[in-house]
Design an enzyme around this catalytic site. Structure first.
Site, PDB file in Angstrom:
ATOM      1  N   ASP A 113      36.318  42.315  11.380  1.00 60.74           N
ATOM      2  CA  ASP A 113      35.970  41.290  12.368  1.00 60.74           C
ATOM      3  C   ASP A 113      34.806  40.466  11.822  1.00 60.74           C
ATOM      4  O   ASP A 113      33.785  41.029  11.444  1.00 60.74           O
ATOM      5  CB  ASP A 113      35.587  42.016  13.675  1.00 60.74           C
TER       6      ASP A 113
ATOM      7  N   ASP B 250      33.835  39.618  18.009  1.00 59.66           N
ATOM      8  CA  ASP B 250      34.547  39.824  19.282  1.00 59.66           C
ATOM      9  C   ASP B 250      35.237  41.186  19.343  1.00 59.66           C
ATOM     10  O   ASP B 250      35.978  41.471  20.287  1.00 59.66           O
ATOM     11  CB  ASP B 250      35.549  38.685  19.547  1.00 59.66           C
TER      12      ASP B 250
ATOM     13  N   ASP C  86      40.026  39.595  12.110  1.00 59.10           N
ATOM     14  CA  ASP C  86      40.537  38.226  11.999  1.00 59.10           C
ATOM     15  C   ASP C  86      40.913  37.895  10.558  1.00 59.10           C
ATOM     16  O   ASP C  86      40.653  38.680   9.635  1.00 59.10           O
ATOM     17  CB  ASP C  86      39.512  37.234  12.562  1.00 59.10           C
TER      18      ASP C  86
ATOM     19  N   ASP D 108      60.930  42.183  11.307  1.00 55.82           N
ATOM     20  CA  ASP D 108      60.808  43.145  12.396  1.00 55.82           C
ATOM     21  C   ASP D 108      62.178  43.445  13.004  1.00 55.82           C
ATOM     22  O   ASP D 108      62.975  42.525  13.236  1.00 55.82           O
ATOM     23  CB  ASP D 108      59.904  42.530  13.482  1.00 55.82           C
TER      24      ASP D 108
ATOM     25  N   GLU E  18      62.440  46.073   8.371  1.00 56.23           N
ATOM     26  CA  GLU E  18      62.243  47.286   9.169  1.00 56.23           C
ATOM     27  C   GLU E  18      63.609  47.844   9.533  1.00 56.23           C
ATOM     28  O   GLU E  18      64.277  47.345  10.431  1.00 56.23           O
ATOM     29  CB  GLU E  18      61.448  46.980  10.443  1.00 56.23           C
TER      30      GLU E  18
END
Ligand code: NOJ
Length: 579
Positions: free
Chosen positions: A62, A66, A70, A240, A303
């Site tokens: 981070d 927050d 990121d 996915d 996947e």
């Protein structure tokens, strides 16, 4: 059996004690260009000799306090990854999303969620990775969108909306859902929408409605999203849930299983026949492959959770024209450290996939971490090193789940109130959800583990005090330093990169094999037991040749040569070269 984390929960084991390491300073990461890592590979495509590393961006680094990782955090840590020796990153979804399924519910495929940064941050990350000779794979969710995606908002607005047929809407059956299909996350796979009086289909959460891939407009729209990122320069995609793109047009009921799958809830008592792996999935993947092949050097990882290796073979395509790297998840089904079980999975892979290139995976963001799954409470670190040796020396492309190189453990929620993953709330306590394997990567022993200056979105695991990058970097015997040594060895070894695989013996405690390339043969011996074990050299088929230890997981490898055989210490992994 359902996958996506649910089935894997039966591998959970008890809490593990930690081992103390020395603390020391961490070298500051510079973000300047660096040369690509040297490698001994000659002619294979990059993704066959690369080591992939899965980044779960919420938990990596981070930079704005927050508590959520990121994209700038990944850029800041590229040198760590480069020093570790990985070549390619698969980053799980960072598109705009309501985050019901933590990014796998996408509401805009052509942007970055503000919590992760913006498109300029992404371009900088991609550029910085490329400057280091590293590749970046996006996660592409083709099966479904978020219910907040403008397409679905339009689709649900009326039965006559032009986008109505972009999703799967059906009338109910006798006042209930259209059929008996169950969502992978529990409950019916259909949700009633009172506004238009019909049900929509969702293999996952109700907030993830399935797209209707039989509608050509859907294919076109999704292929445009894929092209958007290809044009931006990404090196490929992890796709996915690809097996679920199509459903039986007649919506026939799935057979109900006579008994419960161990560790699952009654909500998963279904044999998936009509909602998974339909023939159209493969024709669609061939069309997608055509699209990505127009961009040289890109790769499709998928996947794929077929029940058998023969099922996995289908994902390569009849002319190797589907996925280059369908995930081989069969290691994740081996429930304990067992030489015979791992050997059998490898032999099955070699036999059925033949010359096709496989992947080796111990864990990911849906599965209990490998460290936790295989730990025995006494030799946990040694076991983690054995597992690392195995995936990094077999024939195929290894995927490291972030933190595996540190020995990160699962840190499951202790009460239902702590759970963030909706499936954990719904199925508590049988299934505590996937938060435990998604906790922040510990960079330092201090507050926030060097991950954040704010409140981390998931708790930092207690083991982070000793199992963190800074502490492990300073300890020559750490899991991290062992991974680095292994990755260096692999990169410099033609046999480990490209060589043939050959099993050695059938010892119930030692999984041993050869990797052979022109001019180099490597022997890998993994003692998966708490007793010393002997490996006699004649058993390796190497005749009178002598062996030189290159690496041992238990300390500096002996410099001498070995002629008759080696004795492996309890839970020792050894890599030797034959002369
Ligand atoms: C598989 C992903 O790995 C998992 O995290 C996600 O929940 C489902 N697909 C739905 O997208």
């Amino acid at each position: 059996m359902k996958h996506t984390g649910c089935g894997a929960k039966r591998f959970r084991v008890a809490r593990i004690p930690v081992i103390m390491f020395l603390a020391a300073g961490l070298t500051a990461a510079a973000v300047a260009a660096r040369p690509a890592l040297p490698t001994a590979h000659k002619t294979t495509p990059w993704w066959q000799h690369a080591v992939f590393y899965e980044v779960y961006p919420r938990s990596f680094q981070d930079t704005d306090g927050d508590g959520v990782g990121d994209l700038n955090g990944i850029t800041a840590k590229l040198d760590y990854l480069h020093d570790l020796g990985v070549d390619a990153l698969w980053i799980t979804p960072f598109y705009p999303s309501p985050q019901v399924d933590f990014g796998y519910d996408i509401s805009d495929y052509e942007n970055v969620d503000p919590s992760f940064g913006n498109l300029a941050d992404f371009d900088r990350l991609l550029d910085a990775a490329h400057q280091r000779g590293m590749k970046i794979l996006m996660d592409m969710v083709l099966n479904h969108t978020s219910d907040q995606h403008p397409w679905f908002i339009e689709s649900r607005s009326s039965r006559t909306d032009p986008k109505r047929d972009w999703y799967i809407w059906r009338d109910g059956n006798k006042g209930g859902p259209p059929n008996n299909w169950i969502s992978v996350f529990g409950g019916p796979a259909w949700t009633f929408d009172p506004r238009t009086g019909q049900w929509f289909y969702h293999y996952f959460y109700p907030q993830q409605p399935d797209l209707n891939w039989r509608n050509p407009a859907v294919e076109k729209a999704m292929f445009d999203q894929v092209s958007f990122w290809l044009k931006r320069g990404v090196d490929g995609f992890r796709l996915d849930a690809v097996a679920n793109l199509f459903e039986d047009p007649r919506l026939r009921d799935n057979p109900v299983l006579p008994s419960l799958v161990a560790g699952s809830t009654t909500e998963h008592q279904e044999k998936e026949i009509y909602d998974t792996d339909l023939p159209e999935v493969h024709t669609e993947l061939q069309r997608l492959r055509k699209l990505t092949d127009a961009y040289p050097g890109r790769v499709l990882v998928g996947e794929t959770w077929p029940p058998s290796m023969a099922g996995l073979l289908k994902y390569y395509g009849p002319d190797n024209n589907e996925l280059q790297l369908p995930f081989n998840f069969f290691f994740t089904k081996v429930s304990k450290l067992d030489a015979a079980a791992f050997r059998s999975e490898v032999e099955e892979t070699e036999r059925v996939l033949d010359d096709r290139w496989t992947t080796w995976v111990l864990s990911n963001h849906d599965l209990t971490r490998a460290y936790t799954r295989y730990a025995d409470g006494r030799h946990n670190d040694q076991i983690a090193k054995i597992l690392g040796t195995m995936v990094l020396t077999l024939r195929g492309t290894p995927f490291i789940y972030y933190g595996e190189e540190l020995g990160m453990q699962n840190n499951d929620p202790k009460t239902i109130d702590e759970v963030r993953d909706p499936v954990g709330k719904r199925e508590w306590p049988t299934n505590k959800g996937r938060d435990g394997e998604r906790t922040p990567l510990p960079w330092t022993p201090g507050r926030g583990a060097g991950f954040t200056t704010g409140k981390p979105w998931l708790p930092i695991q207690p083991s982070a005090r000793t199992y963190n990058v800074e502490t492990e970097s300073a300890d020559p015997a750490s899991i991290l330093n062992y991974y680095k040594a292994l990755l260096r060895l692999r990169r410099e070894s033609p046999a480990l990169l490209d060589g043939e695989y050959q099993t050695v013996g059938d010892d119930p405690h030692v999984f041993a094999y050869l990797r052979k390339a022109a001019g180099q043969t490597v022997v890998v011996a993994l003692n998966m037991s708490a007793d010393p074990q002997r490996l006699d050299l004649p058993a390796t088929g190497l005749g009178q040749r002598s062996l030189k230890p290159m690496l041992s997981s238990l300390g500096p490898a002996d410099e001498g040569t070995v002629k008759r055989g080696i004795t492996l210490k309890p839970f020792e992994a050894m890599v030797l070269s034959a002369r």
